[in-house]
Design a protein around this motif. Structure first.
Motif, PDB file in Angstrom:
ATOM      1  N   ILE A  58      56.677 -10.820  47.690  1.00 27.53           N
ATOM      2  CA  ILE A  58      55.448 -10.038  47.730  1.00 27.53           C
ATOM      3  C   ILE A  58      54.786 -10.299  49.082  1.00 27.53           C
ATOM      4  O   ILE A  58      54.369 -11.428  49.379  1.00 27.53           O
ATOM      5  N   ASP A  59      54.716  -9.261  49.883  1.00 22.22           N
ATOM      6  CA  ASP A  59      54.152  -9.390  51.214  1.00 22.22           C
ATOM      7  C   ASP A  59      52.669  -9.776  51.122  1.00 22.22           C
ATOM      8  O   ASP A  59      51.879  -9.067  50.505  1.00 22.22           O
ATOM      9  N   GLY A  60      52.331 -10.913  51.703  1.00 24.74           N
ATOM     10  CA  GLY A  60      50.922 -11.304  51.799  1.00 24.74           C
ATOM     11  C   GLY A  60      50.290 -11.817  50.517  1.00 24.74           C
ATOM     12  O   GLY A  60      49.060 -11.855  50.407  1.00 24.74           O
ATOM     13  N   LEU A  61      51.115 -12.229  49.533  1.00 21.55           N
ATOM     14  CA  LEU A  61      50.534 -12.735  48.280  1.00 21.55           C
ATOM     15  C   LEU A  61      50.221 -14.229  48.424  1.00 21.55           C
ATOM     16  O   LEU A  61      51.070 -15.086  48.172  1.00 21.55           O
ATOM     17  N   GLU A  99      53.676 -14.596  60.146  1.00 16.74           N
ATOM     18  CA  GLU A  99      53.760 -13.136  60.097  1.00 16.74           C
ATOM     19  C   GLU A  99      54.957 -12.699  59.251  1.00 16.74           C
ATOM     20  O   GLU A  99      55.805 -13.516  58.887  1.00 16.74           O
ATOM     21  N   THR A 100      55.025 -11.389  59.007  1.00 17.14           N
ATOM     22  CA  THR A 100      55.989 -10.840  58.055  1.00 17.14           C
ATOM     23  C   THR A 100      57.451 -11.122  58.399  1.00 17.14           C
ATOM     24  O   THR A 100      58.197 -11.630  57.570  1.00 17.14           O
ATOM     25  N   ILE A 101      57.868 -10.804  59.627  1.00 18.11           N
ATOM     26  CA  ILE A 101      59.285 -11.002  59.956  1.00 18.11           C
ATOM     27  C   ILE A 101      59.610 -12.496  59.982  1.00 18.11           C
ATOM     28  O   ILE A 101      60.713 -12.904  59.604  1.00 18.11           O
ATOM     29  N   GLY A 196      59.000  -1.712  51.384  1.00 16.86           N
ATOM     30  CA  GLY A 196      58.050  -0.759  51.941  1.00 16.86           C
ATOM     31  C   GLY A 196      58.021  -0.845  53.460  1.00 16.86           C
ATOM     32  O   GLY A 196      57.514   0.051  54.132  1.00 16.86           O
ATOM     33  N   LYS A 197      58.544  -1.932  54.015  1.00 20.10           N
ATOM     34  CA  LYS A 197      58.538  -2.130  55.478  1.00 20.10           C
ATOM     35  C   LYS A 197      59.957  -2.327  55.997  1.00 20.10           C
ATOM     36  O   LYS A 197      60.743  -3.053  55.370  1.00 20.10           O
ATOM     37  N   ASP A 198      60.249  -1.797  57.161  1.00 21.76           N
ATOM     38  CA  ASP A 198      61.582  -1.947  57.757  1.00 21.76           C
ATOM     39  C   ASP A 198      61.960  -3.423  57.937  1.00 21.76           C
ATOM     40  O   ASP A 198      63.045  -3.862  57.534  1.00 21.76           O
ATOM     41  N   VAL A 337      50.499  -5.069  48.715  1.00 24.47           N
ATOM     42  CA  VAL A 337      49.421  -6.077  48.687  1.00 24.47           C
ATOM     43  C   VAL A 337      48.998  -6.393  50.120  1.00 24.47           C
ATOM     44  O   VAL A 337      47.812  -6.429  50.448  1.00 24.47           O
ATOM     45  N   ASP A 338      49.970  -6.578  50.997  1.00 28.20           N
ATOM     46  CA  ASP A 338      49.674  -6.882  52.392  1.00 28.20           C
ATOM     47  C   ASP A 338      48.954  -5.720  53.065  1.00 28.20           C
ATOM     48  O   ASP A 338      47.970  -5.910  53.777  1.00 28.20           O
ATOM     49  N   ALA A 339      49.458  -4.500  52.823  1.00 28.56           N
ATOM     50  CA  ALA A 339      48.849  -3.335  53.459  1.00 28.56           C
ATOM     51  C   ALA A 339      47.380  -3.216  53.046  1.00 28.56           C
ATOM     52  O   ALA A 339      46.499  -2.976  53.875  1.00 28.56           O
ATOM     53  N   ALA A 384      56.520 -15.294  48.606  1.00 26.68           N
ATOM     54  CA  ALA A 384      55.762 -14.427  49.506  1.00 26.68           C
ATOM     55  C   ALA A 384      56.072 -14.830  50.939  1.00 26.68           C
ATOM     56  O   ALA A 384      56.525 -15.952  51.187  1.00 26.68           O
ATOM     57  N   ASP A 385      55.842 -13.915  51.878  1.00 23.88           N
ATOM     58  CA  ASP A 385      56.208 -14.178  53.282  1.00 23.88           C
ATOM     59  C   ASP A 385      55.103 -14.879  54.066  1.00 23.88           C
ATOM     60  O   ASP A 385      55.340 -15.421  55.140  1.00 23.88           O
ATOM     61  N   HIS A 386      53.892 -14.865  53.544  1.00 22.46           N
ATOM     62  CA  HIS A 386      52.741 -15.542  54.164  1.00 22.46           C
ATOM     63  C   HIS A 386      51.553 -15.311  53.249  1.00 22.46           C
ATOM     64  O   HIS A 386      51.666 -14.544  52.287  1.00 22.46           O
ATOM     65  N   GLY A 387      50.416 -15.946  53.555  1.00 21.73           N
ATOM     66  CA  GLY A 387      49.208 -15.716  52.768  1.00 21.73           C
ATOM     67  C   GLY A 387      48.323 -14.699  53.465  1.00 21.73           C
ATOM     68  O   GLY A 387      48.819 -13.725  54.034  1.00 21.73           O
ATOM     69  N   MET A 518      43.686  -9.979  59.227  1.00 27.95           N
ATOM     70  CA  MET A 518      44.960 -10.371  59.816  1.00 27.95           C
ATOM     71  C   MET A 518      45.368 -11.770  59.361  1.00 27.95           C
ATOM     72  O   MET A 518      44.552 -12.677  59.321  1.00 27.95           O
ATOM     73  N   HIS A 519      46.664 -11.904  59.020  1.00 24.63           N
ATOM     74  CA  HIS A 519      47.224 -13.232  58.774  1.00 24.63           C
ATOM     75  C   HIS A 519      47.879 -13.687  60.076  1.00 24.63           C
ATOM     76  O   HIS A 519      47.797 -12.995  61.076  1.00 24.63           O
ATOM     77  N   GLY A 520      48.568 -14.804  60.072  1.00 28.30           N
ATOM     78  CA  GLY A 520      49.274 -15.219  61.284  1.00 28.30           C
ATOM     79  C   GLY A 520      48.843 -16.572  61.824  1.00 28.30           C
ATOM     80  O   GLY A 520      49.368 -17.028  62.831  1.00 28.30           O
TER      81      GLY A 520
END
Ligand SMILES: [Zn+2]
Length: 582
Positions: A58-61, A99-101, A196-198, A337-339, A384-387, A518-520
């Motif tokens: 889950i992106d950004g959960l 970040e996501t990647i 949802g993202k490349d 969720v991230d978007a 998740a890939d990040h918070g 923004m996360h990161g």
């Protein structure tokens, strides 16, 4: 003589007895070894039981959101997962640029960005002299799904930096779990990544698997020539149904009445971003399909996740995942969720609703998997890939000191510090979090590079809102600040910049543009993610010790009796491996 004989007789007796003992010992040793072999290397039950590895990201959960919104969950989504699985409550990324990647590739490879090379969504390509988008590959153009596509507006700040429409995993420098699975089973495993993202589809599919992702231009799920020459029939058929377009003229509405939400009063906040007509309050109108932001708005709503699931179901069905004894791999990364976080922030009513609706989408996914593959044959790996950070304006409102840093001011301060060494415009490029210095100017002036880097880093650290600026040349030295370890894990020699800039907690390294949050950062709200394993023989448990996302890929590999992905640094999680034997 007699004495000797006596001794030799005794010796004979002793050796005879001893031989008997030794052979008895060997018997037991062999038996134990055989049994041990049964329970580790040759466990016949492991492989047939797992027909599908389903990795759900889950992106950004941020991990705490599962507690925060728990009251709104049904019994078959998140609750089912947490009831049936091993839940790690204290999992944190160990790299700085959350970040996501970076997060996805870490989950896929079990390696740090220093090894897998995905140090950020965007980095400065020193040779080309311009920014590079992570998985960009001019040699692998996206296969078009429609004629005369009117181009959607790009609001993703990272995607905006890409120069071409080509996408592939070519620049990912480490093998993934999926790559290892393909090797182990002689290429017989089916391996797919959907998102949802490349970048979230491509990284998880690895170098060997195939990836599909949602296009904000068309609402179709697309792929590139790296994977296919032409779309498989079932994909063309799915796209021909134009499922996203069905939401034209409709709105994103709350699942429940506002008072039912913890954040029911957190809807209209002045610092949330408006996607030109999408508004800051419910209901959020998607607009018409010819609106250049229409397909983006769909992704910035629960519909994005629902479409991702719908496409994944078609994939499972048509590619016949999990239907034989060779384990297949499917990664589904949900992006909405991230978007939603980026436009409304993680403490918005929108955030709560998108997570609550995702709960229903997950329930739908689990029911579908049970029907098609059987949950008893599926290993579900959840993370998740990040918070996500709360917005500086929100934190300020609550009484916390925070703000936004203007990138131009950071560059100006670094240039000013460079002038002390007689170099004008010493900064070649800045894109958060990395600052790149001008190598030619430094060489021409014959100045001590290390000295310059350290001086600039110290000058930047003095700025309000910056916690620490770390010169890359300082990373190898013995350091005492724990943040430097995260920066070191993020450091790749040719891709990383000369100075890594870390903001103070809740400060943002960017100005408010089309996105609001923004996360990161390397702070805990960005590193803290859930990790859950659910599957055959796994005994439900909550584990509070500190674990890391680099452990995920080695754990899946160990569970399937495989060696970890080549560059993996994590350790298999013991609780998952100690599953119940039938
Ligand atoms: Zn992300």
């Amino acid at each position: 003589m007699r004495k000797q004989r006596f001794v030799s007789v005794n010796l004979q007796k002793w050796t005879r007895r001893r031989r008997f003992h030794i052979s008895r010992h060997i018997f037991w040793v062999v038996l134990v070894l055989l049994m041990a072999g049964n329970f580790t290397y040759a466990d016949a039950q492991t492989r047939p039981n797992v027909k599908l590895v389903l990795q759900v990201t889950i992106d950004g959960l941020r991990a705490d959101l599962l507690n925060r919104y728990g009251d709104g969950f049904g019994k078959d989504g998140f609750r089912f997962l947490m009831k049936k699985g091993i839940v790690y409550t204290n999992a944190h990324y160990q790299h700085a640029n959350t970040e996501t990647i970076v997060g996805h590739t870490t989950l896929a490879t079990g390696a740090f960005p220093s090894q897998h090379g995905m140090i950020g969504n965007v980095w400065f390509d020193r040779e080309a002299g311009e920014l590079a988008y992570n998985i960009e590959d001019p040699d692998s153009p996206i296969i078009q799904t429609r004629e005369n596509v009117s181009k959607g507006e790009q609001v993703d700040p990272a995607q905006k930096k890409s120069r071409t429409q080509g996408r592939s995993p070519a620049v990912i420098l480490a093998p993934t779990f999926g790559d290892g699975l393909a090797a182990y089973y002689g290429g017989r495993s089916k391996i797919f990544g959907v998102s949802g993202k490349d970048r979230s589809a491509v990284s998880m599919a690895g170098h060997v698997g195939k990836a599909f992702w949602y296009s904000t231009n068309t609402g179709d799920f697309v792929t590139s020539t790296y994977y296919y020459d032409a779309y498989p029939d079932w994909v063309s058929k799915w796209n021909a149904q134009r499922k996203a377009e069905r939401y034209a003229g409709k709105s994103w509405s709350l699942l429940n009445d506002a008072p039912a939400y913890l954040l029911g009063t957190q809807d209209d906040r002045p610092y949330e971003a408006d996607l030109r007509g999408y508004g800051r309050v419910f209901p959020h109108p998607f607009g018409q399909a010819n609106d250049t932001l229409f397909y983006t708005r769909i992704l910035v709503s629960p519909i994005g996740d629902q479409l991702t699931l719908d496409f994944s179901k078609a994939l499972i069905k048509h590619e016949q995942l999990g239907q034989d004894e060779i384990p297949d791999y499917l990664s589904i990364s949900f992006s909405s969720v991230d978007a939603v976080n980026h436009f409304f922030g993680p403490s918005s009513l929108e955030n709560e609703d998108v997570v609550v609706q995702l709960d229903r989408t997950l329930a739908d996914l689990f029911a579908f998997i049970d029907k098609t593959v059987g949950l008893k044959h599926t290993l579900v790996v959840f993370a998740a890939d990040h918070g996500m950070a709360d917005m500086p304006e929100y934190m300020t409102e609550l009484g916390y000191k925070a703000g936004r840093l203007d990138p131009d001011e950071i560059v100006a301060a670094a240039n000013q510090a460079g002038r002390k060494f007689g170099v004008d415009e010493i900064v070649r490029f800045f894109y958060r979090p990395y600052l790149y210095l001008n190598d030619e100017k430094i060489a021409a002036e014959k100045i001590d590079r290390m000295k310059v880097e350290h001086f600039i880093a110290d000058a930047l650290t003095d700025l309000e809102g910056i916690s620490l600026a770390v010169a890359s040349s300082r990373l190898s030295a013995q350091q005492t600040n724990p943040l430097q370890e995260q920066v070191r894990n993020n450091y790749h020699v040719s891709r990383s910049g000369d100075i890594y800039i870390i903001q103070e907690p809740y400060w943002f390294l960017f100005d408010k543009g089309p996105v609001a949050a923004m996360h990161g950062s390397p702070w805990r709200y960005d590193t803290h993610v859930p990790i859950v394993f659910m599957g055959p023989g796994i005994q439900p448990k909550t584990v509070h010790r500190r674990v890391h996302p680099v452990d995920v890929a080695p754990t899946i590999a160990a569970l399937l009796g495989m060696t970890p992905p080549g560059s993996a640094q994590g350790m298999p999680l013991e609780e998952v491996l100690n599953r119940k034997m039938k």
